[in-house]
Design a protein around this motif. Structure first.
Motif, PDB file in Angstrom:
ATOM      1  N   ILE A   6      -7.145  -0.911   2.217  1.00  0.00           N
ATOM      2  CA  ILE A   6      -6.322  -1.958   1.613  1.00  0.00           C
ATOM      3  C   ILE A   6      -5.079  -2.122   2.471  1.00  0.00           C
ATOM      4  O   ILE A   6      -4.274  -1.196   2.591  1.00  0.00           O
ATOM      5  CB  ILE A   6      -5.904  -1.599   0.179  1.00  0.00           C
ATOM      6  CG1 ILE A   6      -7.129  -1.284  -0.683  1.00  0.00           C
ATOM      7  CG2 ILE A   6      -5.100  -2.738  -0.454  1.00  0.00           C
ATOM      8  CD1 ILE A   6      -6.780  -0.781  -2.071  1.00  0.00           C
ATOM      9  N   PRO A   7      -4.875  -3.271   3.112  1.00  0.00           N
ATOM     10  CA  PRO A   7      -3.678  -3.455   3.947  1.00  0.00           C
ATOM     11  C   PRO A   7      -2.405  -3.312   3.128  1.00  0.00           C
ATOM     12  O   PRO A   7      -2.378  -3.578   1.921  1.00  0.00           O
ATOM     13  CB  PRO A   7      -3.844  -4.870   4.501  1.00  0.00           C
ATOM     14  CG  PRO A   7      -4.834  -5.545   3.613  1.00  0.00           C
ATOM     15  CD  PRO A   7      -5.723  -4.478   3.085  1.00  0.00           C
ATOM     16  N   ASN A   8      -1.339  -2.869   3.777  1.00  0.00           N
ATOM     17  CA  ASN A   8      -0.081  -2.598   3.084  1.00  0.00           C
ATOM     18  C   ASN A   8       0.407  -3.759   2.246  1.00  0.00           C
ATOM     19  O   ASN A   8       0.981  -3.559   1.167  1.00  0.00           O
ATOM     20  CB  ASN A   8       1.005  -2.214   4.093  1.00  0.00           C
ATOM     21  CG  ASN A   8       0.776  -0.846   4.709  1.00  0.00           C
ATOM     22  OD1 ASN A   8      -0.195  -0.162   4.406  1.00  0.00           O
ATOM     23  ND2 ASN A   8       1.669  -0.442   5.602  1.00  0.00           N
ATOM     24  N   TYR A   9       0.224  -4.985   2.722  1.00  0.00           N
ATOM     25  CA  TYR A   9       0.759  -6.123   1.981  1.00  0.00           C
ATOM     26  C   TYR A   9       0.077  -6.300   0.639  1.00  0.00           C
ATOM     27  O   TYR A   9       0.585  -7.004  -0.232  1.00  0.00           O
ATOM     28  CB  TYR A   9       0.654  -7.409   2.804  1.00  0.00           C
ATOM     29  CG  TYR A   9      -0.726  -8.039   2.857  1.00  0.00           C
ATOM     30  CD1 TYR A   9      -1.153  -8.929   1.877  1.00  0.00           C
ATOM     31  CD2 TYR A   9      -1.599  -7.750   3.902  1.00  0.00           C
ATOM     32  CE1 TYR A   9      -2.412  -9.506   1.931  1.00  0.00           C
ATOM     33  CE2 TYR A   9      -2.852  -8.320   3.961  1.00  0.00           C
ATOM     34  CZ  TYR A   9      -3.255  -9.199   2.984  1.00  0.00           C
ATOM     35  OH  TYR A   9      -4.510  -9.763   3.028  1.00  0.00           O
ATOM     36  N   PHE A  10      -1.062  -5.636   0.459  1.00  0.00           N
ATOM     37  CA  PHE A  10      -1.793  -5.726  -0.807  1.00  0.00           C
ATOM     38  C   PHE A  10      -1.798  -4.398  -1.558  1.00  0.00           C
ATOM     39  O   PHE A  10      -2.307  -4.305  -2.669  1.00  0.00           O
ATOM     40  CB  PHE A  10      -3.244  -6.141  -0.516  1.00  0.00           C
ATOM     41  CG  PHE A  10      -3.745  -7.265  -1.360  1.00  0.00           C
ATOM     42  CD1 PHE A  10      -3.586  -8.581  -0.982  1.00  0.00           C
ATOM     43  CD2 PHE A  10      -4.391  -7.016  -2.566  1.00  0.00           C
ATOM     44  CE1 PHE A  10      -4.044  -9.622  -1.771  1.00  0.00           C
ATOM     45  CE2 PHE A  10      -4.868  -8.055  -3.359  1.00  0.00           C
ATOM     46  CZ  PHE A  10      -4.693  -9.358  -2.954  1.00  0.00           C
ATOM     47  N   ASP A  11      -1.228  -3.363  -0.965  1.00  0.00           N
ATOM     48  CA  ASP A  11      -1.314  -2.001  -1.484  1.00  0.00           C
ATOM     49  C   ASP A  11       0.009  -1.601  -2.122  1.00  0.00           C
ATOM     50  O   ASP A  11       1.044  -1.563  -1.452  1.00  0.00           O
ATOM     51  CB  ASP A  11      -1.660  -1.058  -0.334  1.00  0.00           C
ATOM     52  CG  ASP A  11      -2.091   0.319  -0.795  1.00  0.00           C
ATOM     53  OD1 ASP A  11      -1.843   0.662  -1.970  1.00  0.00           O
ATOM     54  OD2 ASP A  11      -2.675   1.055   0.023  1.00  0.00           O
ATOM     55  N   ALA A  12      -0.010  -1.296  -3.402  1.00  0.00           N
ATOM     56  CA  ALA A  12       1.215  -0.918  -4.109  1.00  0.00           C
ATOM     57  C   ALA A  12       1.706   0.471  -3.730  1.00  0.00           C
ATOM     58  O   ALA A  12       2.841   0.837  -4.026  1.00  0.00           O
ATOM     59  CB  ALA A  12       0.996  -0.994  -5.626  1.00  0.00           C
ATOM     60  N   ASP A  13       0.853   1.266  -3.076  1.00  0.00           N
ATOM     61  CA  ASP A  13       1.235   2.601  -2.601  1.00  0.00           C
ATOM     62  C   ASP A  13       0.839   2.691  -1.132  1.00  0.00           C
ATOM     63  O   ASP A  13      -0.230   3.174  -0.776  1.00  0.00           O
ATOM     64  CB  ASP A  13       0.517   3.676  -3.428  1.00  0.00           C
ATOM     65  CG  ASP A  13       0.861   5.091  -3.000  1.00  0.00           C
ATOM     66  OD1 ASP A  13       1.778   5.254  -2.170  1.00  0.00           O
ATOM     67  OD2 ASP A  13       0.197   6.042  -3.477  1.00  0.00           O
ATOM     68  N   ASP A  14       1.731   2.238  -0.259  1.00  0.00           N
ATOM     69  CA  ASP A  14       1.380   2.077   1.150  1.00  0.00           C
ATOM     70  C   ASP A  14       0.971   3.368   1.837  1.00  0.00           C
ATOM     71  O   ASP A  14       0.088   3.355   2.700  1.00  0.00           O
ATOM     72  CB  ASP A  14       2.551   1.456   1.915  1.00  0.00           C
ATOM     73  CG  ASP A  14       2.793   0.007   1.519  1.00  0.00           C
ATOM     74  OD1 ASP A  14       1.896  -0.600   0.904  1.00  0.00           O
ATOM     75  OD2 ASP A  14       3.874  -0.520   1.833  1.00  0.00           O
ATOM     76  N   ASP A  15       1.637   4.484   1.507  1.00  0.00           N
ATOM     77  CA  ASP A  15       1.327   5.728   2.210  1.00  0.00           C
ATOM     78  C   ASP A  15       0.347   6.616   1.451  1.00  0.00           C
ATOM     79  O   ASP A  15      -0.008   7.701   1.920  1.00  0.00           O
ATOM     80  CB  ASP A  15       2.602   6.518   2.535  1.00  0.00           C
ATOM     81  CG  ASP A  15       3.419   6.863   1.289  1.00  0.00           C
ATOM     82  OD1 ASP A  15       2.935   6.615   0.167  1.00  0.00           O
ATOM     83  OD2 ASP A  15       4.549   7.372   1.464  1.00  0.00           O
ATOM     84  N   GLY A  16      -0.086   6.180   0.262  1.00  0.00           N
ATOM     85  CA  GLY A  16      -1.111   6.911  -0.479  1.00  0.00           C
ATOM     86  C   GLY A  16      -0.666   8.253  -1.020  1.00  0.00           C
ATOM     87  O   GLY A  16      -1.494   9.135  -1.244  1.00  0.00           O
ATOM     88  N   ASP A  17       0.640   8.434  -1.251  1.00  0.00           N
ATOM     89  CA  ASP A  17       1.127   9.732  -1.737  1.00  0.00           C
ATOM     90  C   ASP A  17       1.231   9.805  -3.247  1.00  0.00           C
ATOM     91  O   ASP A  17       1.732  10.788  -3.798  1.00  0.00           O
ATOM     92  CB  ASP A  17       2.484  10.054  -1.108  1.00  0.00           C
ATOM     93  CG  ASP A  17       3.583   9.061  -1.496  1.00  0.00           C
ATOM     94  OD1 ASP A  17       3.281   8.079  -2.215  1.00  0.00           O
ATOM     95  OD2 ASP A  17       4.741   9.253  -1.066  1.00  0.00           O
ATOM     96  N   GLY A  18       0.768   8.766  -3.939  1.00  0.00           N
ATOM     97  CA  GLY A  18       0.802   8.773  -5.400  1.00  0.00           C
ATOM     98  C   GLY A  18       2.083   8.218  -5.983  1.00  0.00           C
ATOM     99  O   GLY A  18       2.206   8.103  -7.206  1.00  0.00           O
ATOM    100  N   ILE A  19       3.046   7.888  -5.117  1.00  0.00           N
ATOM    101  CA  ILE A  19       4.303   7.292  -5.565  1.00  0.00           C
ATOM    102  C   ILE A  19       4.313   5.841  -5.113  1.00  0.00           C
ATOM    103  O   ILE A  19       4.171   5.551  -3.928  1.00  0.00           O
ATOM    104  CB  ILE A  19       5.523   8.022  -4.970  1.00  0.00           C
ATOM    105  CG1 ILE A  19       5.474   9.513  -5.314  1.00  0.00           C
ATOM    106  CG2 ILE A  19       6.816   7.404  -5.493  1.00  0.00           C
ATOM    107  CD1 ILE A  19       6.561  10.327  -4.635  1.00  0.00           C
TER     108      ILE A  19
END
Length: 311
Positions: A265-278
């Motif tokens: 999921i590209p960052n512009y569509f991803d609510a958690d860009d780095d995938g750390d759960g925050i």
């Protein structure tokens, strides 16, 4: 006054996954070779550009009643001496499945240099027409229509950012809008790999492997923040406070290829860009100073750093 955008109705709008990325439809359909289709499409488009012209003389010396619409016609008969499109278009190469694809675009009117152009990721307001090379129109809107420049097929989105917007508009007494007559007007000629390739949108009559033409008037653009959270029951809108066009981490002008956590999921569509759960909105600029936070001082902003805590 800032114009409120209409509800998007654009027929070629796609999810962030390109409409043409489905090479396993599960219905026995055998997809054609990408390079083979590209060669056929390019030959067909080039032949069209060599044998057709547009009403460039009307654009050069517009009459009082000229509607500023691009009209294509065949170079023949009384039109035998017209300048072919191939001498007036610009070409750009974009990869689709590791195969270079060329799209050709025409700027019939660009407008003053003081008028800005949108960036990929912004929401555009346009009038448009989509057709096949034979001139048959499959979709059009003569009224203002808005959509994300990242929510359309790749080639069309890449073309839209080349057109300048109008300098402004006047509001008529009946609530309608009259745009300043200085907006960008153009057309793009797309191989199917930069359009729908083997997977046209459900419910449309667009054939597979169809080269397409899109004409557009670029009227206005706004910032757009379109992040989502994926759940078992569907996607939930969750804007992260970063406009989509600014989620271009590598700075190449295209947010579609930025996926920090490599989750597809590209960052512009991803609510958690780095995938750390925050969620990104709780990591981007917590102190409100306008600068992305970097808790561990490693030079990587927290919202792009899954290991952002000082040990």
């Amino acid at each position: 006054m800032k114009l409120k955008y209409l509800v998007p109705v654009f027929i070629v709008a796609c999810a962030f996954f390109a409409c043409n990325n489905d090479d396993d439809r599960g219905d026995g359909f055998e997809e054609r070779d990408v390079a083979e289709v590209e060669a056929e499409d390019d030959a067909e488009i080039q032949l069209y550009l060599q044998t057709h012209f547009y009403n460039y003389e009307e654009f050069a010396s517009p009459s009082a009643d000229f509607d500023y619409k691009i009209v294509f016609d065949t170079i023949a008969g009384d039109n035998a001496n017209k300048t072919p499109l191939i001498e007036q278009v610009t070409d750009t190469v974009v990869d689709f499945r590791d195969v270079p694809h060329t799209f050709y675009y025409l700027i019939a009117r660009q407008g003053p240099k003081t008028n800005p152009k949108p960036q990929l990721g912004q929401q555009v307001l346009v009038r448009y027409e989509g057709s096949y090379l034979d001139g048959e129109v499959f979709d059009e809107s003569n009224v203002e229509t808005s959509f994300s420049s990242l929510g359309v097929v790749v080639g069309y989105g890449d073309f839209l950012v080349k057109l300048r917007s109008a300098s402004g508009f006047d509001e008529n007494v009946d609530g309608t809008i009259k745009w300043n007559n200085d907006y960008g007007i153009g057309a793009v000629f797309l191989p199917s790999g930069l359009a729908y390739f083997s997977s046209p949108p459900p419910g449309t009559q667009i054939p597979t492997y169809s080269p397409l033409i899109f004409k557009s008037d670029m009227l206005q653009f706004n910032d757009l923040d379109q992040d989502i959270i994926q759940t078992a029951s569907g996607n939930i809108s969750s804007p992260d406070g970063i406009p989509s066009h600014m989620e271009d981490v590598d700075g190449n002008g295209d947010p579609r290829d930025d996926d920090t956590d490599e989750d597809g999921i590209p960052n512009y569509f991803d609510a958690d860009d780095d995938g750390d759960g925050i969620l990104t909105e709780f990591e981007y600029d917590v102190d409100g100073d306008g600068i992305p936070d970097d808790s561990d001082g490693d030079g990587v902003p927290d919202y792009l750093d899954p290991d952002n805590q000082i040990g």
